[in-house]
Each structure stands twice: as structure tokens, then as C-alpha cells.
Design an enzyme around this catalytic site. Structure first.
Site, PDB file in Angstrom:
ATOM      1  N   ASP A   1       0.856  -1.172   0.000  1.00 55.41           N
ATOM      2  CA  ASP A   1       0.000   0.000   0.000  1.00 55.41           C
ATOM      3  C   ASP A   1       0.897   1.228   0.000  1.00 55.41           C
ATOM      4  O   ASP A   1       2.082   1.139   0.341  1.00 55.41           O
ATOM      5  CB  ASP A   1      -0.912  -0.020   1.237  1.00 55.41           C
ATOM      6  CG  ASP A   1      -2.084   0.961   1.090  1.00 55.41           C
ATOM      7  OD1 ASP A   1      -2.863   1.083   2.019  1.00 55.41           O
ATOM      8  OD2 ASP A   1      -2.172   1.605   0.023  1.00 55.41           O
ATOM      9  N   SER A   2       0.342   2.392  -0.382  1.00 53.85           N
ATOM     10  CA  SER A   2       1.192   3.557  -0.669  1.00 53.85           C
ATOM     11  C   SER A   2       1.513   4.391   0.566  1.00 53.85           C
ATOM     12  O   SER A   2       2.338   5.299   0.508  1.00 53.85           O
ATOM     13  CB  SER A   2       0.486   4.458  -1.682  1.00 53.85           C
ATOM     14  OG  SER A   2      -0.859   4.644  -1.266  1.00 53.85           O
ATOM     15  N   GLY A   3       0.852   4.103   1.702  1.00 54.46           N
ATOM     16  CA  GLY A   3       1.238   4.789   2.930  1.00 54.46           C
ATOM     17  C   GLY A   3       0.304   5.899   3.349  1.00 54.46           C
ATOM     18  O   GLY A   3       0.259   6.249   4.534  1.00 54.46           O
ATOM     19  N   GLY A   4      -0.480   6.464   2.439  1.00 53.17           N
ATOM     20  CA  GLY A   4      -1.367   7.572   2.785  1.00 53.17           C
ATOM     21  C   GLY A   4      -2.342   7.197   3.881  1.00 53.17           C
ATOM     22  O   GLY A   4      -2.496   7.888   4.886  1.00 53.17           O
ATOM     23  N   PHE A   5      -2.959   6.060   3.710  1.00 57.05           N
ATOM     24  CA  PHE A   5      -3.970   5.604   4.685  1.00 57.05           C
ATOM     25  C   PHE A   5      -3.332   5.407   6.058  1.00 57.05           C
ATOM     26  O   PHE A   5      -3.898   5.787   7.079  1.00 57.05           O
ATOM     27  CB  PHE A   5      -4.584   4.288   4.214  1.00 57.05           C
ATOM     28  CG  PHE A   5      -5.678   3.775   5.118  1.00 57.05           C
ATOM     29  CD1 PHE A   5      -5.385   2.837   6.103  1.00 57.05           C
ATOM     30  CD2 PHE A   5      -6.975   4.254   5.006  1.00 57.05           C
ATOM     31  CE1 PHE A   5      -6.380   2.375   6.945  1.00 57.05           C
ATOM     32  CE2 PHE A   5      -7.980   3.780   5.845  1.00 57.05           C
ATOM     33  CZ  PHE A   5      -7.683   2.843   6.814  1.00 57.05           C
TER      34      PHE A   5
ATOM     35  N   ASP B   1      -2.721   8.200  -2.271  1.00 57.19           N
ATOM     36  CA  ASP B   1      -4.077   8.761  -2.286  1.00 57.19           C
ATOM     37  C   ASP B   1      -4.433   9.326  -0.914  1.00 57.19           C
ATOM     38  O   ASP B   1      -3.765   9.036   0.076  1.00 57.19           O
ATOM     39  CB  ASP B   1      -5.082   7.656  -2.646  1.00 57.19           C
ATOM     40  CG  ASP B   1      -5.109   6.559  -1.596  1.00 57.19           C
ATOM     41  OD1 ASP B   1      -4.045   6.272  -1.003  1.00 57.19           O
ATOM     42  OD2 ASP B   1      -6.182   5.966  -1.363  1.00 57.19           O
TER      43      ASP B   1
ATOM     44  N   GLN C   1     -11.577   7.028  -5.234  1.00 53.18           N
ATOM     45  CA  GLN C   1     -12.126   7.575  -4.013  1.00 53.18           C
ATOM     46  C   GLN C   1     -13.528   8.141  -4.298  1.00 53.18           C
ATOM     47  O   GLN C   1     -14.155   7.775  -5.292  1.00 53.18           O
ATOM     48  CB  GLN C   1     -11.191   8.661  -3.439  1.00 53.18           C
ATOM     49  CG  GLN C   1      -9.847   8.126  -2.955  1.00 53.18           C
ATOM     50  CD  GLN C   1      -9.953   7.258  -1.721  1.00 53.18           C
ATOM     51  OE1 GLN C   1     -10.977   7.208  -1.038  1.00 53.18           O
ATOM     52  NE2 GLN C   1      -8.883   6.516  -1.424  1.00 53.18           N
TER      53      GLN C   1
ATOM     54  N   GLY D   1     -11.415   4.310   0.166  1.00 51.45           N
ATOM     55  CA  GLY D   1     -12.392   5.156   0.860  1.00 51.45           C
ATOM     56  C   GLY D   1     -13.557   4.395   1.431  1.00 51.45           C
ATOM     57  O   GLY D   1     -14.569   4.973   1.812  1.00 51.45           O
TER      58      GLY D   1
ATOM     59  N   ASP E   1      -8.002  -7.187   1.057  1.00 52.33           N
ATOM     60  CA  ASP E   1      -6.991  -7.316   2.114  1.00 52.33           C
ATOM     61  C   ASP E   1      -7.577  -6.808   3.416  1.00 52.33           C
ATOM     62  O   ASP E   1      -8.473  -5.935   3.406  1.00 52.33           O
ATOM     63  CB  ASP E   1      -5.745  -6.484   1.769  1.00 52.33           C
ATOM     64  CG  ASP E   1      -5.849  -5.088   2.388  1.00 52.33           C
ATOM     65  OD1 ASP E   1      -6.509  -4.239   1.760  1.00 52.33           O
ATOM     66  OD2 ASP E   1      -5.318  -4.884   3.496  1.00 52.33           O
TER      67      ASP E   1
ATOM     68  N   CYS F   1     -13.498 -27.139   9.851  1.00 53.12           N
ATOM     69  CA  CYS F   1     -12.229 -26.651   9.302  1.00 53.12           C
ATOM     70  C   CYS F   1     -11.222 -27.783   9.267  1.00 53.12           C
ATOM     71  O   CYS F   1     -11.103 -28.552  10.215  1.00 53.12           O
ATOM     72  CB  CYS F   1     -11.691 -25.501  10.158  1.00 53.12           C
ATOM     73  SG  CYS F   1     -10.131 -24.832   9.540  1.00 53.12           S
TER      74      CYS F   1
ATOM     75  N   CYS G   1      -7.917 -27.329   8.802  1.00 50.65           N
ATOM     76  CA  CYS G   1      -6.563 -26.775   8.875  1.00 50.65           C
ATOM     77  C   CYS G   1      -5.716 -27.532   9.880  1.00 50.65           C
ATOM     78  O   CYS G   1      -6.226 -28.271  10.731  1.00 50.65           O
ATOM     79  CB  CYS G   1      -6.618 -25.284   9.215  1.00 50.65           C
ATOM     80  SG  CYS G   1      -6.662 -24.874  10.968  1.00 50.65           S
TER      81      CYS G   1
ATOM     82  N   CYS H   1      -6.860 -27.060  13.490  1.00 53.00           N
ATOM     83  CA  CYS H   1      -8.106 -27.745  13.876  1.00 53.00           C
ATOM     84  C   CYS H   1      -7.948 -29.254  13.898  1.00 53.00           C
ATOM     85  O   CYS H   1      -8.720 -29.961  14.542  1.00 53.00           O
ATOM     86  CB  CYS H   1      -9.242 -27.342  12.929  1.00 53.00           C
ATOM     87  SG  CYS H   1      -9.678 -25.618  13.165  1.00 53.00           S
TER      88      CYS H   1
ATOM     89  N   HIS I   1      -5.193 -20.317  11.963  1.00 51.70           N
ATOM     90  CA  HIS I   1      -6.560 -20.774  11.662  1.00 51.70           C
ATOM     91  C   HIS I   1      -7.384 -19.660  10.988  1.00 51.70           C
ATOM     92  O   HIS I   1      -8.083 -19.896  10.000  1.00 51.70           O
ATOM     93  CB  HIS I   1      -7.280 -21.240  12.939  1.00 51.70           C
ATOM     94  CG  HIS I   1      -8.757 -21.351  12.732  1.00 51.70           C
ATOM     95  ND1 HIS I   1      -9.355 -22.430  12.097  1.00 51.70           N
ATOM     96  CD2 HIS I   1      -9.753 -20.482  13.003  1.00 51.70           C
ATOM     97  CE1 HIS I   1     -10.651 -22.230  11.997  1.00 51.70           C
ATOM     98  NE2 HIS I   1     -10.929 -21.052  12.537  1.00 51.70           N
TER      99      HIS I   1
HETATM  100  N1  LIG Z   1      -4.212   3.496   0.172  1.00 49.28           N
HETATM  101  C1  LIG Z   1      -5.388   3.197   0.750  1.00 49.28           C
HETATM  102  N2  LIG Z   1      -5.448   2.205   1.671  1.00 49.28           N
HETATM  103  C2  LIG Z   1      -6.664   1.946   2.277  1.00 49.28           C
HETATM  104  C3  LIG Z   1      -6.726   0.973   3.306  1.00 49.28           C
HETATM  105  C4  LIG Z   1      -5.497   0.166   3.749  1.00 49.28           C
HETATM  106  C5  LIG Z   1      -5.581  -1.218   3.139  1.00 49.28           C
HETATM  107  N3  LIG Z   1      -4.700  -2.172   3.859  1.00 49.28           N
HETATM  108  C6  LIG Z   1      -3.277  -1.916   3.697  1.00 49.28           C
HETATM  109  C7  LIG Z   1      -2.451  -2.890   4.474  1.00 49.28           C
HETATM  110  C8  LIG Z   1      -1.002  -2.746   4.127  1.00 49.28           C
HETATM  111  C9  LIG Z   1      -0.267  -2.942   5.418  1.00 49.28           C
HETATM  112  C10 LIG Z   1      -1.212  -2.489   6.494  1.00 49.28           C
HETATM  113  C11 LIG Z   1      -2.602  -2.710   5.962  1.00 49.28           C
HETATM  114  C12 LIG Z   1      -7.952   0.755   3.935  1.00 49.28           C
HETATM  115  N4  LIG Z   1      -8.279  -0.044   4.985  1.00 49.28           N
HETATM  116  C13 LIG Z   1      -9.603   0.189   5.210  1.00 49.28           C
HETATM  117  N5  LIG Z   1     -10.299  -0.368   6.200  1.00 49.28           N
HETATM  118  C14 LIG Z   1      -9.624  -1.200   7.189  1.00 49.28           C
HETATM  119  C15 LIG Z   1     -10.626  -1.317   8.323  1.00 49.28           C
HETATM  120  C16 LIG Z   1     -10.123  -2.207   9.385  1.00 49.28           C
HETATM  121  C17 LIG Z   1      -9.042  -1.812  10.201  1.00 49.28           C
HETATM  122  C18 LIG Z   1      -8.613  -2.664  11.191  1.00 49.28           C
HETATM  123  C19 LIG Z   1      -9.263  -3.899  11.391  1.00 49.28           C
HETATM  124  C20 LIG Z   1     -10.320  -4.252  10.579  1.00 49.28           C
HETATM  125  C21 LIG Z   1     -10.752  -3.413   9.567  1.00 49.28           C
HETATM  126  N6  LIG Z   1     -10.135   1.069   4.350  1.00 49.28           N
HETATM  127  C22 LIG Z   1      -9.116   1.452   3.548  1.00 49.28           C
HETATM  128  C23 LIG Z   1      -9.070   2.397   2.520  1.00 49.28           C
HETATM  129  C24 LIG Z   1      -7.837   2.659   1.896  1.00 49.28           C
HETATM  130  C25 LIG Z   1      -7.715   3.689   0.884  1.00 49.28           C
HETATM  131  O1  LIG Z   1      -8.701   4.359   0.505  1.00 49.28           O
HETATM  132  N7  LIG Z   1      -6.484   3.930   0.366  1.00 49.28           N
HETATM  133 ZN   LIG Z   2      -8.903 -24.387  11.428  1.00 51.86          ZN
END
Ligand SMILES: Nc1nc2c(CCNCC3CCCC3)c3[nH]c(NCCc4ccccc4)nc3cc2c(=O)[nH]1
Ligand SMILES: [Zn+2]
Length: 374
Positions: A94-98, A148, A191, A218, A268, A306, A308, A311, A337
Site C-alpha cells: 500500500d502507498s502509505g497515505g492511509f 491517495d 475515491q 475510501g 486485504d 475446518c 486446517c 483444527c 486458523h
Molecule cells: N491506500 C489506501 N489504503 C486503504 C486501506 C489500507 C488497506 N490495507 C493496507 C495494508 C497494508 C499494510 C497495512 C494494511 C484501507 N483499509 C480500510 N479499512 C480497514 C478497516 C479495518 C481496520 C482494522 C481492522 C479491521 C478493519 N479502508 C481502507 C481504505 C484505503 C484507501 O482508501 N487507500
Molecule cells: Zn482451522
């Protein structure tokens, strides 16, 4: 030759779900797919061998975290992320913005980029799109994400509109700064929050830039599930059929199924490994919080449906004991698991698409899982 190409195999006769293959320099990925998150170049508590055992095909790492620790220069000198973490299958960063927005204090967005404080030592930092691209170029993943802004939910239409327009300008700058497009695929991130006009504007801007793949960003930021589903239904048809669609941050069983039905190919989320470290497990009958006293003498598996390694070899009573004692092995068992559960769920989803019965599968799964959904 593009670094990453998407091969559409079939669309489910019952829904908008697609069966596909993502061809990358480190191998081919069957889609729809769940991608385990390895923020600091490790899927927490698990080894690459264990991830291969559970048929994980592609994992995520994070630009923001690896920039701060150990530094992308060290990863580059190691020969890139694949060598550094001994993972020879595909990697997406991921690009780091979030992460800046979810981890750092006193951040400020400007046209140039994001100013913020290092969440580890408080020092002032500045991350422009060009820097996010250079870090990902040095880390060497097969797929990298454009820089982003993921605005909070809810956000005013006026704020969201200026944010979408800036994210589109940042996407242009990322394309400019992309050093090796033949080796690494750069995905654009759509977005627009809950606003259809802005989702359309963002999608049209990015599609005109001809990225090899598109993420829907988003979302999964606190909006109601039906807002997410409505935005997916509206946005996926705006994206090219012959390119992959990645819904960011989604990792609960029901949201994965509902996203696949609406044409999403990649997902993810940190959820499975995060809740695992809390002793909470995903099972075919819903969540089991194994630290609960009622499992003290339960010598059955976490999930009798399961297959796995966990389990088949360890009981709820034993895992509860380890988790209560804060034993690392306990969190390894729950993490293994939970990831297996989601990877297996996506395998069943792919099989249901193959058999043109994903909506039937949704009914069966929700019934058993206990989602009393319409
Ligand atoms: N660039 C970018 N990344 C986003 C991310 C991070 C995605 N995982 C990146 C990985 C790369 C390494 C870290 C994560 C998001 N994660 C979520 N929700 C997570 C919600 C959540 C948080 C914690 C527990 C459960 C649900 N919405 C997201 C929207 C964006 C987005 O618009 N732009
Ligand atoms: Zn299992």
C-alpha cells in the site's frame, strides 16, 4: 510487456462475480483472492512456509511502516522485499497515505503531499506522492498503489470533491514518478466516499490514465454495510472489465462474499491476524472467543468444519490455555486458523463462481454462520 496482467476466466451466471487469474512476475494468483497483511514484512507470528502451506498466494506489506523501520534503503540493499522476507510469491504494497492518517498525529495535507509526525519517535516527516513511489520502487513489490487520500467517514461533499480532485492529480504525479512499469504494476485508487457523482469523477479520471489495475478505496472506514455495497455496485461497472479490482481493507466473511458478488477480485485486511492476537477466531458458526471460560474443557477443534493443521491437532481448551497465559504459540495457532479460514472461504467462493451458484453459496454460508441477513 506489462508487469501484471489480468485474465478473465468467467463471470458467474447468478451474480456479477468473476473468476480470473492475475499474472505477476512472482507467479499467478487465482481471483477472487484474500491477501494476508504483512505490515512490517511479516504476517504477524507466521512463517512464509506456513503461509505457503495454507495456499496464501499474495501478501501485503506497507510503505509507511517500512520507510520508518528498517528503511527502504536496507530492504533495497537486501535485494528487495522478496529476498528480505524470504517470500518468493507476489507482494503488493500500500502507498502509505492511509497509514499516515490512521497512525500519525498532527498531520496536514497540502497539494505537495502529507506533513505528519513519525508515530514512533515524533520527528516531523513529509510524504509527497513521488516519495511514496520511490519507496515502493525500492521495496520491489509486484504491485504498488498510487498515493491517495482516504478521507474519514462521513465527509462533506465539498471536502470529498476537492480531495478526489487532488487524489487524481497525485495519481498523475505517481505515473510520472513510476520508474519501472514493466517490472512493477501501479494500481490507481478510486475515491469519492458515499457520493456517486464523485465516485464517477474519480473512476473516470483514473481510467483515463490507463492503470493496469484499480483499487476501490475510501470504504471500510465505518460506513454502514449497505453504503459499501451500494458504492461497489455503482463503482465496479465504471472500471474496465479486463483489469483487476481491489477492495481495500475488507476482510470479514460476509463482506468478502458480498464484494465478490459485486465484481471485486482482490481483498486485504488486518482483521484475521488482529483479532487472532485477541484470542478471537472466525469459524463456520461465527466468531469464537476462545479465551471464554466456557471453552475450558472443550477438547474439540476451533471449528469442526475446518480442515486446517490447527483444527486437526489442537483443542479449544489448549488454545484457550495458551491465550490466557499470553503464550506466543497460542496466537500463532489462532492466526494460522483465521487466515486459513478466509483463504478457504475464497477457495469456496471461486468454486461457487465456477458452478454459477455464488448466491446459493451466500445463502448457505450466511445461514450456517448465523448472519440473519435478508
Ligand atoms: N491506500 C489506501 N489504503 C486503504 C486501506 C489500507 C488497506 N490495507 C493496507 C495494508 C497494508 C499494510 C497495512 C494494511 C484501507 N483499509 C480500510 N479499512 C480497514 C478497516 C479495518 C481496520 C482494522 C481492522 C479491521 C478493519 N479502508 C481502507 C481504505 C484505503 C484507501 O482508501 N487507500
Ligand atoms: Zn482451522
Amino acid at each position: 510487456m506489462a508487469a501484471v496482467t489480468y485474465e478473465h476466466i468467467k463471470t458467474c451466471a447468478q451474480s456479477g462475480a468473476r473468476l480470473g487469474r492475475l499474472h505477476t512476475p512472482h507467479g499467478t494468483v487465482e481471483t477472487p483472492i484474500f491477501m494476508p497483511v504483512g505490515t512490517l514484512a511479516t504476517v504477524k507470528t507466521l512463517s512464509p512456509e506456513e503461509l505457503e502451506d495454507m495456499s496464501a498466494q499474495i501478501i501485503l506489506a506497507n510503505t509507511y511502516h517500512l520507510w520508518l523501520r528498517p528503511g527502504e534503503d536496507i530492504v533495497k540493499e537486501a535485494g528487495g522485499l522478496h529476498k528480505f522476507m524470504n517470500w518468493d510469491r507476489p507482494i503488493l504494497t500500500d502507498s502509505g497515505g492511509f497509514q499516515v492518517f490512521s497512525l500519525s498525529e498532527r498531520r496536514k495535507i497540502t497539494e505537495e503531499g502529507v506533513h505528519f509526525r513519525n508515530h514512533i519517535n515524533g520527528e516531523k516527516l513529509f510524504l509527497p506522492p513521488e516519495k511514496a513511489m520511490q519507496i515502493q520502487n525500492d521495496l520491489g513489490p509486484d504491485v504498488m498503489m498510487a498515493f491517495d487520500e482516504c478521507p474519514p467517514y462521513p465527509a462533506e461533499h465539498s471536502y470529498m470533491k476537492s480531495s478526489v480532485e487532488r487524489t487524481s492529480r497525485w495519481a498523475e504525479r505517481c505515473l510520472e514518478a513510476h520508474a519501472r512499469p514493466e517490472e512493477q504494476a501501479l494500481f490507481g485508487i478510486v475515491q469519492g466516499g458515499e457520493y456517486k457523482d464523485l465516485r464517477r469523477q474519480s473512476a473516470e479520471d483514473l481510467v483515463s490514465m490507463n492503470f493496469p489495475g484499480y483499487a476501490i478505496g475510501g470504504l471500510s472506514v465505518g460506513e454502514p454495510k449497505d453504503v459499501m455495497n451500494e458504492m461497489l455496485e455503482f463503482t465496479t461497472p465504471l472500471l474496465p472489465d479486463d483489469k483487476p479490482r481491489y477492495l481495500m481493507g475488507v476482510g470479514s466473511a460476509d463482506a468478502l462474499i458480498d464484494g465478490a458478488i459485486r465484481g471485486v477480485d482482490m481483498f486485504d485486511c488486518v482483521l484475521p491476524t488482529r483479532i487472532a492476537r485477541n484470542g478471537s477466531c472466525m469459524t463456520s458458526h461465527g466468531r469464537v472467543t476462545v479465551r471464554n471460560a466456557k471453552y475450558a474443557r472443550d477438547f474439540g477443534p476451533l471449528d469442526e468444519n475446518c480442515n486446517c493443521h490447527v483444527c486437526r491437532n489442537y483443542s479449544r481448551a489448549y488454545i484457550r490455555h495458551l491465550v490466557k497465559a499470553n503464550e506466543t504459540f497460542g496466537f500463532r495457532l489462532t492466526s494460522y486458523h483465521n487466515l486459513y479460514f478466509l483463504l478457504e472461504l475464497m477457495r469456496k467462493v471461486r468454486q461457487a463462481i465456477q458452478e454459477d451458484r455464488l448466491l446459493d453459496f451466500r445463502e448457505e454460508f450466511f445461514e450456517q454462520y448465523g448472519f440473519n441477513r435478508p
